[in-house]
Scaffold this motif. Structure first.
Motif, PDB file in Angstrom:
ATOM      1  N   ILE A   1      -7.868  -5.130   3.611  1.00 15.49           N
ATOM      2  CA  ILE A   1      -7.766  -3.413   3.131  1.00 15.49           C
ATOM      3  C   ILE A   1      -7.749  -3.688   1.559  1.00 15.49           C
ATOM      4  CG2 ILE A   1      -6.431  -1.553   3.106  1.00 15.49           C
ATOM      5  CD1 ILE A   1      -5.575  -2.021   6.096  1.00 15.49           C
ATOM      6  N   MET A   2      -6.561  -4.425   0.945  1.00 12.96           N
ATOM      7  CA  MET A   2      -6.390  -4.450  -0.638  1.00 12.96           C
ATOM      8  C   MET A   2      -7.587  -5.004  -1.303  1.00 12.96           C
ATOM      9  SD  MET A   2      -2.366  -5.239  -0.609  1.00 12.96           S
ATOM     10  CE  MET A   2      -2.331  -4.903  -2.447  1.00 12.96           C
ATOM     11  N   LYS A   3      -8.207  -6.168  -0.558  1.00 15.44           N
ATOM     12  CA  LYS A   3      -9.411  -6.634  -1.337  1.00 15.44           C
ATOM     13  C   LYS A   3     -10.617  -5.424  -1.317  1.00 15.44           C
ATOM     14  CE  LYS A   3     -12.381 -10.673  -0.956  1.00 15.44           C
ATOM     15  NZ  LYS A   3     -13.657  -9.997  -1.193  1.00 15.44           N
ATOM     16  N   SER A   4     -10.718  -4.856  -0.427  1.00  9.03           N
ATOM     17  CA  SER A   4     -11.710  -3.896  -0.366  1.00  9.03           C
ATOM     18  C   SER A   4     -11.583  -2.808  -1.398  1.00  9.03           C
ATOM     19  CB  SER A   4     -11.923  -3.126   1.168  1.00  9.03           C
ATOM     20  OG  SER A   4     -10.708  -2.216   1.381  1.00  9.03           O
ATOM     21  N   TRP A   5     -10.461  -2.601  -1.609  1.00  9.79           N
ATOM     22  CA  TRP A   5     -10.101  -1.460  -2.784  1.00  9.79           C
ATOM     23  C   TRP A   5     -10.752  -1.997  -4.246  1.00  9.79           C
ATOM     24  CZ3 TRP A   5      -4.423  -0.807  -1.147  1.00  9.79           C
ATOM     25  CH2 TRP A   5      -4.042   0.082   0.003  1.00  9.79           C
ATOM     26  N   CYS A   6     -10.372  -3.222  -4.225  1.00 14.81           N
ATOM     27  CA  CYS A   6     -10.754  -4.022  -5.613  1.00 14.81           C
ATOM     28  C   CYS A   6     -12.494  -4.093  -5.686  1.00 14.81           C
ATOM     29  CB  CYS A   6     -10.038  -5.533  -5.872  1.00 14.81           C
ATOM     30  SG  CYS A   6      -8.470  -5.404  -6.106  1.00 14.81           S
ATOM     31  N   ASP A   7     -12.951  -4.439  -4.267  1.00  8.21           N
ATOM     32  CA  ASP A   7     -14.454  -4.682  -4.279  1.00  8.21           C
ATOM     33  C   ASP A   7     -15.203  -3.512  -4.461  1.00  8.21           C
ATOM     34  OD1 ASP A   7     -13.846  -7.490  -3.916  1.00  8.21           O
ATOM     35  OD2 ASP A   7     -14.315  -7.577  -1.838  1.00  8.21           O
TER      36      ASP A   7
ATOM     37  N   GLY B   1     -13.977  -0.708  -6.197  1.00 12.22           N
ATOM     38  CA  GLY B   1     -13.556  -0.207  -7.461  1.00 12.22           C
ATOM     39  C   GLY B   1     -12.542   0.890  -7.030  1.00 12.22           C
ATOM     40  N   GLN B   2     -12.218   1.118  -5.916  1.00 10.25           N
ATOM     41  CA  GLN B   2     -11.142   2.372  -5.595  1.00 10.25           C
ATOM     42  C   GLN B   2      -9.845   2.083  -6.283  1.00 10.25           C
ATOM     43  OE1 GLN B   2     -10.591   2.911  -1.319  1.00 10.25           O
ATOM     44  NE2 GLN B   2      -9.407   4.569  -1.609  1.00 10.25           N
ATOM     45  N   ILE B   3      -9.355   0.986  -6.142  1.00 12.54           N
ATOM     46  CA  ILE B   3      -7.997   0.519  -7.099  1.00 12.54           C
ATOM     47  C   ILE B   3      -8.519  -0.990  -7.641  1.00 12.54           C
ATOM     48  CG2 ILE B   3      -5.672   0.066  -6.806  1.00 12.54           C
ATOM     49  CD1 ILE B   3      -5.408   1.457  -4.246  1.00 12.54           C
ATOM     50  N   PRO B   4      -8.312  -0.980  -8.998  1.00 10.79           N
ATOM     51  CA  PRO B   4      -8.748  -2.275  -9.607  1.00 10.79           C
ATOM     52  C   PRO B   4      -7.401  -3.352  -9.332  1.00 10.79           C
ATOM     53  CG  PRO B   4      -7.761  -0.600 -11.097  1.00 10.79           C
ATOM     54  CD  PRO B   4      -8.021  -0.040 -10.053  1.00 10.79           C
TER      55      PRO B   4
ATOM     56  N   ALA C   1      -0.289   3.435  -0.581  1.00 11.66           N
ATOM     57  CA  ALA C   1      -1.477   3.235   0.040  1.00 11.66           C
ATOM     58  C   ALA C   1      -1.610   2.586   1.358  1.00 11.66           C
ATOM     59  CB  ALA C   1      -2.636   2.884  -0.639  1.00 11.66           C
ATOM     60  N   VAL C   2      -0.873   1.432   1.349  1.00 11.62           N
ATOM     61  CA  VAL C   2      -0.835   0.293   2.267  1.00 11.62           C
ATOM     62  C   VAL C   2       0.155   1.144   3.278  1.00 11.62           C
ATOM     63  CG1 VAL C   2       0.371  -1.738   3.086  1.00 11.62           C
ATOM     64  CG2 VAL C   2      -1.193  -1.899   1.214  1.00 11.62           C
ATOM     65  N   SER C   3       1.081   1.808   3.090  1.00 10.00           N
ATOM     66  CA  SER C   3       2.022   2.471   4.054  1.00 10.00           C
ATOM     67  C   SER C   3       1.326   3.466   4.762  1.00 10.00           C
ATOM     68  CB  SER C   3       3.057   3.012   3.363  1.00 10.00           C
ATOM     69  OG  SER C   3       4.020   2.063   2.538  1.00 10.00           O
TER      70      SER C   3
END
Length: 196
Positions: free
Chosen positions: A148-154, A156-159, A180-182
């Motif tokens: 999930i966190m990697k997809s945010w980076c990939d 551009g949602q969250i750097p 966001a994780v919560s």
């Protein structure tokens, strides 16, 4: 019941996910009594958490256990035996399987301290595979925090730079990442089971 390390316990002034998930579940289920007990201790990994599973988890008779594992093993890959971490997770899940409760295993966090150091990234990928294998064999739910966190980076949602709190060479999750994780975890817990 939430069992884990610093992202469970909370670190550097950032409230951990258990209190946030509790609040979100209460809002989504108005009128229901929902308590999420926090049994996180910073710096621990599966073996240390297993040693307190009876007193900190089973004794409380929870209906749901969220077990957060893997990050400290990848971060301190030089001192942890991945075989021991995997074995501890397997044993703990076996103990929990005998009880009338649900289990969610939360995997690693995707932060700079892990992903920008090649040895740690390699260790994290190994730990990911092990967690997937153990949870699949045990038939428990896996909350794929890493993906999930990697997809945010990939996307551009969250750097990547915004995913950590700026302490400990970028290990601990930031306020926005924790929130966001919560939210994603609370939605996963509250979602009806998938139909097959």
């Amino acid at each position: 019941m939430a069992l884990g390390s610093s992202s469970t316990a909370g670190a550097n002034g950032i409230v951990g996910f258990p209190a946030r998930v509790e609040q979100l579940l209460r809002q989504a289920n108005f009128g229901c009594v929902i308590d999420v007990l926090n049994r996180g201790i910073g710096g621990q990994e599966a073996a240390e958490e297993l040693s307190r599973i009876e007193s900190d988890v089973i004794a409380e008779q929870p209906s749901l256990v969220i077990w957060q594992v893997g990050t400290n093993a990848a971060y301190r890959y030089q001192i942890y035996s991945f075989d021991e971490v995997e074995a501890a997770l397997r044993v703990g899940l076996e103990w929990l399987s005998r009880l009338p409760l649900d289990v969610v295993v939360m995997d690693l966090q995707y932060t700079a301290a892990i992903v920008t150091v090649p040895e740690r990234l390699k260790a994290a990928e190994d730990m990911q595979r092990r967690i997937e294998r153990v949870t699949s064999a045990a038939g428990v739910n896996l909350f794929t925090r890493w993906a999930i966190m990697k997809s945010w980076c990939d996307t551009g949602q969250i750097p990547l730079s915004a995913l950590d709190d700026g302490h400990d060479d970028g290990l601990h999750m930031s306020e926005c990442a924790t929130a966001a994780v919560s939210k994603a975890l609370a939605q996963a817990i509250g979602s009806p089971p998938a139909r097959v």
